[in-house]
Design a protein around this motif. Structure first.
Motif, PDB file in Angstrom:
ATOM      1  N   GLU A  62      -0.084   0.806  -4.302  1.00 35.41           N
ATOM      2  CA  GLU A  62       0.598   0.051  -5.020  1.00 35.41           C
ATOM      3  C   GLU A  62       1.696  -0.516  -4.519  1.00 35.41           C
ATOM      4  N   GLU A  63       2.539   0.427  -3.542  1.00 33.90           N
ATOM      5  CA  GLU A  63       3.752  -0.204  -2.976  1.00 33.90           C
ATOM      6  C   GLU A  63       3.338  -1.197  -1.837  1.00 33.90           C
ATOM      7  N   GLU A  64       2.347  -1.078  -1.105  1.00 31.35           N
ATOM      8  CA  GLU A  64       2.090  -2.073  -0.247  1.00 31.35           C
ATOM      9  C   GLU A  64       1.713  -3.434  -1.066  1.00 31.35           C
ATOM     10  N   ARG A  65       1.026  -3.339  -2.068  1.00 31.44           N
ATOM     11  CA  ARG A  65       0.860  -4.752  -2.828  1.00 31.44           C
ATOM     12  C   ARG A  65       1.969  -5.253  -3.412  1.00 31.44           C
ATOM     13  N   LYS A  66       3.042  -4.397  -3.740  1.00 28.25           N
ATOM     14  CA  LYS A  66       4.212  -4.900  -4.365  1.00 28.25           C
ATOM     15  C   LYS A  66       4.971  -5.782  -3.256  1.00 28.25           C
ATOM     16  N   LYS A  67       4.840  -5.347  -2.190  1.00 30.91           N
ATOM     17  CA  LYS A  67       5.633  -5.983  -0.805  1.00 30.91           C
ATOM     18  C   LYS A  67       4.699  -7.272  -0.684  1.00 30.91           C
ATOM     19  N   LEU A  68       3.329  -7.304  -0.928  1.00 29.73           N
ATOM     20  CA  LEU A  68       2.667  -8.681  -0.565  1.00 29.73           C
ATOM     21  C   LEU A  68       2.967  -9.786  -1.647  1.00 29.73           C
ATOM     22  N   VAL A  69       2.981  -9.142  -2.951  1.00 31.34           N
ATOM     23  CA  VAL A  69       3.501 -10.045  -4.037  1.00 31.34           C
ATOM     24  C   VAL A  69       4.711 -10.756  -3.688  1.00 31.34           C
ATOM     25  N   LYS A  70       5.740  -9.858  -3.283  1.00 28.29           N
ATOM     26  CA  LYS A  70       6.849 -10.351  -3.215  1.00 28.29           C
ATOM     27  C   LYS A  70       7.006 -11.603  -1.879  1.00 28.29           C
TER      28      LYS A  70
END
Length: 96
Positions: A62-70
């Motif tokens: 989830e943390e890695e995906r949040k970075k990708l979204v940003k």
């Protein structure tokens, strides 16, 4: 994604506790790493209409995906509209 490796294992494997480093690495490397749909799964998980806050999708936490979204400037997830809430006296008090 119906025939993907994660569809044939216990779902708990794909939703490890954030402090379970070995569980996260197992899901990312062994399950997602062997999957032919990894890119499609990640893209699905990043879409605003299907964005999930938990679990491993496409080999990313989830943390890695949040970075990708940003980084991709994908914005906030879509809010689902379930209509208006019934009046308090009309609501169910227990599950049916």
């Amino acid at each position: 994604m119906i025939d993907s490796p994660c569809s044939r294992i216990d779902p708990e494997v794909m939703f490890p506790d954030p402090s379970d480093i070995s569980g996260i690495e197992f899901a990312k490397r062994q399950v997602c790493g062997a999957c032919y749909s990894q890119v499609e799964c990640l893209e699905w998980a990043l879409r605003a209409s299907s964005r999930s806050e938990y679990g491993i999708f496409g080999g990313h936490t989830e943390e890695e995906r949040k970075k990708l979204v940003k980084a991709r400037q994908l914005g906030r997830p879509a809010r689902l509209n379930y209509g208006t809430f019934p009046a308090k006296n009309k609501r169910l008090t227990t599950a049916v």
